[in-house]
Design a protein around this motif. Structure first.
Motif, PDB file in Angstrom:
ATOM      1  N   THR A   7       0.739  -1.217   0.085  1.00  0.00           N
ATOM      2  CA  THR A   7      -0.034   0.048  -0.094  1.00  0.00           C
ATOM      3  C   THR A   7       1.073   1.335  -0.071  1.00  0.00           C
ATOM      4  OG1 THR A   7      -0.181  -0.356   2.426  1.00  0.00           O
ATOM      5  CG2 THR A   7      -2.186  -0.971   1.202  1.00  0.00           C
ATOM      6  N   ALA A   8       2.053   1.102   0.500  1.00  0.00           N
ATOM      7  CA  ALA A   8       2.966   2.409   0.764  1.00  0.00           C
ATOM      8  C   ALA A   8       4.514   1.760   0.958  1.00  0.00           C
ATOM      9  CB  ALA A   8       2.678   3.206   1.757  1.00  0.00           C
ATOM     10  N   ALA A   9       5.363   2.714   0.987  1.00  0.00           N
ATOM     11  CA  ALA A   9       6.540   1.901   1.155  1.00  0.00           C
ATOM     12  C   ALA A   9       6.660   1.079   2.513  1.00  0.00           C
ATOM     13  CB  ALA A   9       7.662   3.034   1.478  1.00  0.00           C
ATOM     14  N   ASN A  10       7.119  -0.023   2.503  1.00  0.00           N
ATOM     15  CA  ASN A  10       7.361  -1.021   3.551  1.00  0.00           C
ATOM     16  C   ASN A  10       6.089  -1.557   4.147  1.00  0.00           C
ATOM     17  OD1 ASN A  10      10.007  -1.045   3.102  1.00  0.00           O
ATOM     18  ND2 ASN A  10      10.335   0.833   4.188  1.00  0.00           N
ATOM     19  N   GLN A  11       5.022  -1.117   3.386  1.00  0.00           N
ATOM     20  CA  GLN A  11       3.749  -1.537   4.175  1.00  0.00           C
ATOM     21  C   GLN A  11       3.011  -2.279   3.332  1.00  0.00           C
ATOM     22  OE1 GLN A  11       2.091   0.359   6.899  1.00  0.00           O
ATOM     23  NE2 GLN A  11       4.250   1.046   7.089  1.00  0.00           N
ATOM     24  N   LEU A  43      10.251  -3.302  -4.949  1.00  0.00           N
ATOM     25  CA  LEU A  43       8.867  -2.692  -5.276  1.00  0.00           C
ATOM     26  C   LEU A  43       8.517  -2.149  -3.799  1.00  0.00           C
ATOM     27  CD1 LEU A  43       6.746  -2.340  -7.570  1.00  0.00           C
ATOM     28  CD2 LEU A  43       5.814  -4.661  -6.993  1.00  0.00           C
ATOM     29  N   THR A  44       8.681  -3.026  -2.816  1.00  0.00           N
ATOM     30  CA  THR A  44       8.271  -2.763  -1.454  1.00  0.00           C
ATOM     31  C   THR A  44       8.782  -1.507  -0.882  1.00  0.00           C
ATOM     32  OG1 THR A  44       7.922  -5.328  -1.216  1.00  0.00           O
ATOM     33  CG2 THR A  44       7.776  -3.933   1.029  1.00  0.00           C
ATOM     34  N   THR A  45      10.084  -1.649  -1.094  1.00  0.00           N
ATOM     35  CA  THR A  45      10.763  -0.402  -0.496  1.00  0.00           C
ATOM     36  C   THR A  45      10.712   0.897  -1.420  1.00  0.00           C
ATOM     37  OG1 THR A  45      12.830  -0.933  -1.681  1.00  0.00           O
ATOM     38  CG2 THR A  45      12.513  -1.862   0.683  1.00  0.00           C
ATOM     39  N   GLY A  46      10.295   0.763  -2.699  1.00  0.00           N
ATOM     40  CA  GLY A  46       9.971   1.948  -3.582  1.00  0.00           C
ATOM     41  C   GLY A  46      11.459   2.250  -4.282  1.00  0.00           C
ATOM     42  N   ASP A 297      12.439 -21.085   1.350  1.00  0.00           N
ATOM     43  CA  ASP A 297      11.439 -20.759   2.142  1.00  0.00           C
ATOM     44  C   ASP A 297       9.936 -20.773   1.700  1.00  0.00           C
ATOM     45  OD1 ASP A 297      13.928 -18.670   2.859  1.00  0.00           O
ATOM     46  OD2 ASP A 297      12.900 -19.118   4.844  1.00  0.00           O
ATOM     47  N   ARG A 298       9.235 -21.179   2.514  1.00  0.00           N
ATOM     48  CA  ARG A 298       7.788 -21.390   1.950  1.00  0.00           C
ATOM     49  C   ARG A 298       6.981 -20.537   3.011  1.00  0.00           C
ATOM     50  NH1 ARG A 298      11.061 -25.636   1.239  1.00  0.00           N
ATOM     51  NH2 ARG A 298      11.130 -26.547  -0.558  1.00  0.00           N
ATOM     52  N   LEU A 299       6.217 -19.729   2.377  1.00  0.00           N
ATOM     53  CA  LEU A 299       5.401 -18.835   3.334  1.00  0.00           C
ATOM     54  C   LEU A 299       3.949 -19.059   2.833  1.00  0.00           C
ATOM     55  CD1 LEU A 299       7.742 -15.671   3.105  1.00  0.00           C
ATOM     56  CD2 LEU A 299       7.650 -17.635   4.782  1.00  0.00           C
ATOM     57  N   THR A 300       2.964 -18.635   3.752  1.00  0.00           N
ATOM     58  CA  THR A 300       1.538 -18.324   3.503  1.00  0.00           C
ATOM     59  C   THR A 300       1.401 -16.937   3.141  1.00  0.00           C
ATOM     60  OG1 THR A 300       0.946 -17.402   5.733  1.00  0.00           O
ATOM     61  CG2 THR A 300       0.869 -20.115   5.246  1.00  0.00           C
ATOM     62  N   LEU A 301       0.406 -16.434   2.516  1.00  0.00           N
ATOM     63  CA  LEU A 301       0.376 -15.053   2.130  1.00  0.00           C
ATOM     64  C   LEU A 301       0.373 -14.074   3.351  1.00  0.00           C
ATOM     65  CD1 LEU A 301      -0.707 -14.150  -0.622  1.00  0.00           C
ATOM     66  CD2 LEU A 301      -3.073 -13.999   0.169  1.00  0.00           C
ATOM     67  N   GLU A 302      -0.163 -14.620   4.483  1.00  0.00           N
ATOM     68  CA  GLU A 302       0.057 -13.638   5.751  1.00  0.00           C
ATOM     69  C   GLU A 302       1.405 -13.666   6.176  1.00  0.00           C
ATOM     70  OE1 GLU A 302      -2.356 -16.039   5.336  1.00  0.00           O
ATOM     71  OE2 GLU A 302      -3.959 -14.538   5.265  1.00  0.00           O
ATOM     72  N   GLN A 303       2.327 -14.739   6.207  1.00  0.00           N
ATOM     73  CA  GLN A 303       3.777 -14.744   6.377  1.00  0.00           C
ATOM     74  C   GLN A 303       4.253 -13.825   5.462  1.00  0.00           C
ATOM     75  OE1 GLN A 303       4.319 -18.834   6.422  1.00  0.00           O
ATOM     76  NE2 GLN A 303       4.249 -19.152   8.631  1.00  0.00           N
ATOM     77  N   ALA A 304       4.129 -13.938   4.135  1.00  0.00           N
ATOM     78  CA  ALA A 304       4.672 -13.178   3.167  1.00  0.00           C
ATOM     79  C   ALA A 304       4.647 -11.546   3.577  1.00  0.00           C
ATOM     80  CB  ALA A 304       4.003 -13.545   1.653  1.00  0.00           C
ATOM     81  N   ALA A 305       3.281 -11.218   3.944  1.00  0.00           N
ATOM     82  CA  ALA A 305       3.165  -9.701   4.076  1.00  0.00           C
ATOM     83  C   ALA A 305       4.191  -9.398   5.135  1.00  0.00           C
ATOM     84  CB  ALA A 305       1.724  -9.618   4.580  1.00  0.00           C
ATOM     85  N   THR A 306       4.421 -10.143   6.108  1.00  0.00           N
ATOM     86  CA  THR A 306       5.249  -9.781   7.424  1.00  0.00           C
ATOM     87  C   THR A 306       6.808  -9.930   6.772  1.00  0.00           C
ATOM     88  OG1 THR A 306       3.930 -10.941   8.775  1.00  0.00           O
ATOM     89  CG2 THR A 306       6.100 -10.310   9.574  1.00  0.00           C
ATOM     90  N   PHE A 307       7.035 -10.796   5.909  1.00  0.00           N
ATOM     91  CA  PHE A 307       8.226 -11.020   5.454  1.00  0.00           C
ATOM     92  C   PHE A 307       8.765  -9.561   4.418  1.00  0.00           C
ATOM     93  CE2 PHE A 307      10.624 -12.909   1.616  1.00  0.00           C
ATOM     94  CZ  PHE A 307      11.711 -13.151   2.128  1.00  0.00           C
ATOM     95  N   LEU A 308       7.996  -9.162   3.569  1.00  0.00           N
ATOM     96  CA  LEU A 308       8.149  -8.244   2.788  1.00  0.00           C
ATOM     97  C   LEU A 308       8.133  -6.943   3.733  1.00  0.00           C
ATOM     98  CD1 LEU A 308       5.894  -8.889  -0.349  1.00  0.00           C
ATOM     99  CD2 LEU A 308       8.306  -8.779  -0.377  1.00  0.00           C
ATOM    100  N   GLY A 309       7.301  -6.575   4.411  1.00  0.00           N
ATOM    101  CA  GLY A 309       7.114  -5.623   5.151  1.00  0.00           C
ATOM    102  C   GLY A 309       8.338  -5.337   6.360  1.00  0.00           C
ATOM    103  N   ASN A 314      16.502  -9.632   3.941  1.00  0.00           N
ATOM    104  CA  ASN A 314      17.717  -9.302   4.208  1.00  0.00           C
ATOM    105  C   ASN A 314      18.499 -10.371   5.284  1.00  0.00           C
ATOM    106  OD1 ASN A 314      18.199  -7.148   3.012  1.00  0.00           O
ATOM    107  ND2 ASN A 314      17.276  -5.762   4.214  1.00  0.00           N
ATOM    108  N   ARG A 315      17.635 -11.371   5.933  1.00  0.00           N
ATOM    109  CA  ARG A 315      18.420 -12.140   7.005  1.00  0.00           C
ATOM    110  C   ARG A 315      19.120 -13.080   6.421  1.00  0.00           C
ATOM    111  NH1 ARG A 315      12.864 -13.438   9.292  1.00  0.00           N
ATOM    112  NH2 ARG A 315      12.181 -11.309   9.825  1.00  0.00           N
ATOM    113  N   PRO A 316      20.443 -13.532   6.707  1.00  0.00           N
ATOM    114  CA  PRO A 316      21.098 -14.391   5.830  1.00  0.00           C
ATOM    115  C   PRO A 316      20.840 -15.775   5.600  1.00  0.00           C
ATOM    116  CG  PRO A 316      22.416 -12.907   7.511  1.00  0.00           C
ATOM    117  CD  PRO A 316      21.043 -12.839   7.769  1.00  0.00           C
TER     118      PRO A 316
END
Ligand SMILES: [Zn+2]
Ligand SMILES: [Zn+2]
Length: 330
Positions: A7-11, A43-46, A297-309, A314-316
């Motif tokens: 919705t916006a940078a990192n959101q 795209l997430t960070t802008g 990594d295999r994520l759900t849609l909800e986990q992906a929102a957190t992961f991107l936001g 960046n985690r090694p």
């Protein structure tokens, strides 16, 4: 239906969006899996320079046809998204180079993509997959197409020593292809994230010795930064070839131009690809590229929102390809 939305940078959030209507020549696809890559993170960070928020990301998309208004597809067909947007009419498009089209774009970047439960698009945006292809193989069709295009840029060379800068998911795919295509080629690898290296070393690469000069025939640069091109310019032998597929951030310039000139180096950029996905599909069905050493990594849609936001990439420990698997996928 549920969709991932920036919705916006990192959101980033999972939101409810209306279902899409279907018209003549459209195909409705139930989405089974979505791969995430550097483009989604930028795209997430802008930092991509194309931020038209809000946007539903997702350009590495696979699923199954649930409704078809096109004779080319039938209910039950497994498909991958061809996310490339091109006009189809300009000289570049007519000559088979849609990536040079003035209107080029990618679904999931400049238009809403496939990180949602279902997606309706015109038939020409879907590619039929072999019925037996597992979802975790299918979701690599788009990244493998990127890599296949990199190898087209490399051309008919037989390097004896290649340097790969960047060993994320695309780097690991490139490494698999080099080893099968040029079994005698030594592959050195460099990555600023040290934790990623063991995965490339496990596949047979060796760590790049910093400071070595004039020793490689081919550099494949997946970073596209001034630091990586500086490393490439030093590493390459005179007359060698540097292929850059990493996306440079806006404003980046080419360093070491004098050195590149004196070494008479060929510098090639590989951006996007064509609408022809056949070779990528063949590479996956033949086992030239296997997903086992690429998806981390295999994520759900909800986990992906957190992961991107939260910039989880960046985690090694996130060393390879992250995919979102939808509930309907089994
Ligand atoms: Zn991608
Ligand atoms: Zn065009």
């Amino acid at each position: 239906m549920r969709a991932l939305q920036i919705t916006a940078a990192n959101q980033v959030a999972v939101v409810d969006v209306p279902g899409q209507p279907i018209y003549d020549n459209d195909v409705r696809v139930r989405i089974d899996a979505i791969g995430l890559c550097g483009t989604d993170f930028a795209l997430t960070t802008g930092t991509l320079g194309l931020n038209g928020w809000p946007v539903i990301p997702g350009h590495e998309v696979v699923g199954m046809v649930t409704e078809s208004r096109s004779e080319q597809f039938h209910v039950g067909d497994p498909v991958a998204l061809d996310p490339l947007i091109s006009c189809g009419a300009c000289p570049a498009c007519r000559q088979g180079h849609p990536q040079w089209c003035a209107q080029v774009g990618v679904i999931g970047v400049v238009r809403h993509g496939g990180a949602r439960e279902e997606l309706v698009l015109a038939a020409h945006h879907w590619v039929r997959l072999p019925a037996a292809m597992p979802i975790e193989t299918a979701v690599l069709v788009e990244p493998v197409h990127v890599v296949e295009t990199v190898f087209q840029a490399v051309g008919p060379e037989f390097p004896t020593h290649a340097l790969m800068i960047g060993s994320g998911a695309l780097g690991l795919i490139i490494l698999q292809v080099i080893q099968k295509r040029w079994p005698k080629c030594m592959v050195s690898v460099h990555d600023t994230v040290a934790q990623r290296l063991p995965h490339a070393l496990k596949l047979g690469a060796i760590p790049w010795q910093l400071g070595t000069t004039d020793s490689v025939d081919l550099v494949i640069d997946g970073v596209g930064a001034e630091s990586s091109l500086t490393m490439a310019a030093q590493a390459i032998r005179p007359g060698g070839h540097i292929v850059v597929y990493g996306v440079p951030k806006p404003g980046r310039t080419i360093p070491q131009a004098d050195l590149l000139f004196r070494k008479n180096v060929r510098l090639t950029f590989s951006r996007l690809y064509t609408h022809q996905f056949d070779q990528a599909i063949a590479w996956l069905t033949s086992g030239l590229v296997t997903p086992q050493n690429i998806i981390s990594d295999r994520l759900t849609l909800e986990q992906a929102a957190t992961f991107l936001g939260e910039h989880g990439w960046n985690r090694p420990e996130r060393w390879g390809k992250t995919i979102i698997t939808m509930g309907s996928a089994s």
